[in-house]
Design a protein around this motif. Structure first.
Motif, PDB file in Angstrom:
ATOM      1  N   THR A  67       0.814  -1.227   0.000  1.00 52.38           N
ATOM      2  CA  THR A  67       0.000   0.000   0.000  1.00 52.38           C
ATOM      3  C   THR A  67       0.847   1.277   0.000  1.00 52.38           C
ATOM      4  OG1 THR A  67      -0.114  -0.109   2.408  1.00 52.38           O
ATOM      5  CG2 THR A  67      -1.945  -1.086   1.174  1.00 52.38           C
ATOM      6  N   GLN A  68       2.144   1.133   0.162  1.00 53.53           N
ATOM      7  CA  GLN A  68       3.010   2.312   0.252  1.00 53.53           C
ATOM      8  C   GLN A  68       3.767   2.595  -1.047  1.00 53.53           C
ATOM      9  OE1 GLN A  68       5.524   1.876   3.699  1.00 53.53           O
ATOM     10  NE2 GLN A  68       3.799   1.900   5.133  1.00 53.53           N
ATOM     11  N   TYR A  69       3.539   1.786  -2.075  1.00 50.84           N
ATOM     12  CA  TYR A  69       4.284   1.942  -3.331  1.00 50.84           C
ATOM     13  C   TYR A  69       3.360   1.765  -4.531  1.00 50.84           C
ATOM     14  CZ  TYR A  69       8.353   1.478  -0.332  1.00 50.84           C
ATOM     15  OH  TYR A  69       9.282   1.664   0.647  1.00 50.84           O
ATOM     16  N   ARG A 112      -0.038   4.166  -5.005  1.00 49.54           N
ATOM     17  CA  ARG A 112      -0.138   4.009  -3.550  1.00 49.54           C
ATOM     18  C   ARG A 112      -1.357   4.737  -3.011  1.00 49.54           C
ATOM     19  NH1 ARG A 112       5.439   6.904  -2.666  1.00 49.54           N
ATOM     20  NH2 ARG A 112       5.615   6.188  -4.800  1.00 49.54           N
TER      21      ARG A 112
END
Length: 115
Positions: A30-32, A53
């Motif tokens: 979820t961060q990339y 993201r």
């Protein structure tokens, strides 16, 4: 260790559908941004789609409205749903992520569209 593993490729007739999977590990999905590329025989690798993201999606014009990318956060897996496939979609499909400035690719999965 960042790893990406694609699956779901195969042979399909024109007009058919396939869904590719990109199983990830070694980072928080979820961060990339997760990118999809493809490389047709004799051609350069081209960008196909991105699941950002921020949960947005973007597509190259040739697949807009036919391909859809998504993400299952619980499974750390991204997907590329491909509909109304055309012979020109024949290629090896790759998923990609850039983590801490380094580009990571999966091994690719072959999609063949032919009658």
């Amino acid at each position: 260790q960042v790893q990406l593993v694609e699956s779901g490729g195969g042979s399909v007739q024109p007009g058919g559908s396939l869904t590719l999977s990109c199983a990830t590990s070694g980072f928080t999905i979820t961060q990339y941004d997760i990118n999809w590329f493809r490389q047709a025989p004799g051609k350069e690798r081209e960008w196909v789609a991105t699941k950002s993201r921020w949960d947005g999606t973007t597509y190259t014009p040739s697949v807009q409205g036919r391909f859809f990318t998504s993400r299952d956060n619980a499974k750390d897996t991204a997907y590329l749903q491909m509909n109304t496939l055309k012979p020109d979609d024949t290629a090896v499909y790759f998923c990609d992520v850039i983590v801490r400035g380094q580009n990571y690719w999966g091994q690719g999965t072959l999609v063949t569209v032919s009658s």
